[in-house]
Design a protein around this motif. Structure first.
Motif, PDB file in Angstrom:
ATOM      1  N   ALA A 170     115.491 -59.835  29.654  1.00  0.00           N
ATOM      2  CA  ALA A 170     114.781 -61.037  30.112  1.00  0.00           C
ATOM      3  C   ALA A 170     114.043 -61.719  28.964  1.00  0.00           C
ATOM      4  N   TRP A 171     114.287 -63.031  28.816  1.00  0.00           N
ATOM      5  CA  TRP A 171     113.674 -63.834  27.773  1.00  0.00           C
ATOM      6  C   TRP A 171     113.098 -65.112  28.357  1.00  0.00           C
ATOM      7  N   GLY A 172     112.144 -65.696  27.652  1.00  0.00           N
ATOM      8  CA  GLY A 172     111.604 -67.000  28.021  1.00  0.00           C
ATOM      9  C   GLY A 172     111.438 -67.864  26.787  1.00  0.00           C
ATOM     10  N   PHE A 173     111.866 -69.127  26.882  1.00  0.00           N
ATOM     11  CA  PHE A 173     111.696 -70.108  25.808  1.00  0.00           C
ATOM     12  C   PHE A 173     110.803 -71.228  26.321  1.00  0.00           C
ATOM     13  N   GLN A 174     109.691 -71.503  25.642  1.00  0.00           N
ATOM     14  CA  GLN A 174     108.895 -72.674  26.004  1.00  0.00           C
ATOM     15  C   GLN A 174     109.607 -73.952  25.548  1.00  0.00           C
ATOM     16  N   LEU A 209     101.284 -75.455  17.824  1.00  0.00           N
ATOM     17  CA  LEU A 209     100.532 -75.749  19.037  1.00  0.00           C
ATOM     18  C   LEU A 209     100.730 -74.727  20.144  1.00  0.00           C
ATOM     19  N   ASP A 210     101.618 -73.765  19.953  1.00  0.00           N
ATOM     20  CA  ASP A 210     101.877 -72.790  21.008  1.00  0.00           C
ATOM     21  C   ASP A 210     102.276 -71.456  20.391  1.00  0.00           C
ATOM     22  N   PRO A 211     101.442 -70.428  20.545  1.00  0.00           N
ATOM     23  CA  PRO A 211     101.756 -69.130  19.956  1.00  0.00           C
ATOM     24  C   PRO A 211     102.823 -68.350  20.717  1.00  0.00           C
ATOM     25  N   HIS A 212     103.257 -68.859  21.863  1.00  0.00           N
ATOM     26  CA  HIS A 212     104.207 -68.125  22.709  1.00  0.00           C
ATOM     27  C   HIS A 212     105.430 -68.991  23.017  1.00  0.00           C
ATOM     28  N   GLN A 213     106.070 -69.508  21.975  1.00  0.00           N
ATOM     29  CA  GLN A 213     107.232 -70.364  22.168  1.00  0.00           C
ATOM     30  C   GLN A 213     108.453 -69.581  22.662  1.00  0.00           C
TER      31      GLN A 213
END
Length: 240
Positions: free
Chosen positions: A179-183, A167-171
């Motif tokens: 720098a990182w991001g986690f959905q 459901l999310d291509p950018h998890q």
């Protein structure tokens, strides 16, 4: 050793807080940090943003707010985060709202997920770029706790996709060298995840989602938690 800065961008559901505490406490428990290791800034309540280079790492929490609401404190925090990424002032990890806020501050686009709400313990897969990433190296698939309606629909220029779900291509995104991001939510326990499903049960049923099924699927996500611990450990050791 320098402390870890937690930028808290909201608060949890009252019934979840009564049993598990609030966002900053979850990050401390999941990352193996003591209260003395951490400084918390409630940016949603107007706490000032300190200099990022004072800290060994910066963690940005989730929120019930939406990035698209463009609240003043949120926009100010997005600008601060973008400057910290661009100057590599400290290793940063944004989670859920924090992930979206990093993307927004760096020129990406955040909006309602066109695939709809994602909630529960879900299976995620890593992308090719994860192979050489210091956090994701050696991980192909993993379970993670998820709850979100908005997503990074267009990543900022130069961002690398590290993980995705159905459901999310950018998890998971890497926004820069530090720098990182986690959905998804590496700080959630299975109990916290179940608390969110129960707290949203009426809303989920109204959307045609079976809360009972989500609760049956709910379970531990140790690989996701290990990513948070790895980020904190590498940051504090000066390896990222």
């Amino acid at each position: 050793m320098r402390r870890v800065l937690v930028l808290q961008t909201g608060t949890t559901l009252p019934q979840v807080a009564a049993r598990h505490g609030d966002f900053a406490a979850w990050f401390m428990r999941a990352a193996g940090l003591s209260r003395h290791d951490v400084e918390v800034a409630r940016v949603d309540r107007g706490d000032p943003l300190p200099a990022a280079n004072r800290f060994s790492a910066v963690l940005v929490t989730g929120s019930a707010s939406m990035v698209t609401e463009r609240e003043g404190w949120s926009e100010h925090t997005a600008e601060w985060l973008a400057a910290a990424v661009q100057t590599a002032a400290a290793p940063l990890l944004g989670v859920c709202y924090g992930h979206q806020l990093l993307a927004h501050g760096l020129g990406g686009r955040v909006d309602w997920n066109p695939r709809g709400r994602q909630i529960g313990t879900k299976r995620l897969a890593t992308a090719p770029a994860a192979t050489g990433d210091p956090l994701f190296s050696g991980i192909a698939e993993f379970r993670a706790q998820t709850t979100h309606q908005q997503s990074v629909v267009v990543p900022p220029s130069g961002a690398q996709v590290l993980a995705h779900s159905s459901l999310d291509p950018h998890q998971a995104l890497r926004f820069g060298p530090r720098a990182w991001g986690f959905q998804f939510h590496p700080e959630f326990s299975a109990g916290i995840m179940a608390g969110y499903i129960r707290g949203r049960a009426d809303r989920l049923a109204g959307e045609g989602v079976d809360p009972a099924l989500l609760l049956r699927e709910c379970g531990p996500a140790p690989r996701a938690r290990s990513l948070l611990r790895r980020f904190v450990r590498l940051s504090r050791e000066g390896q990222i």
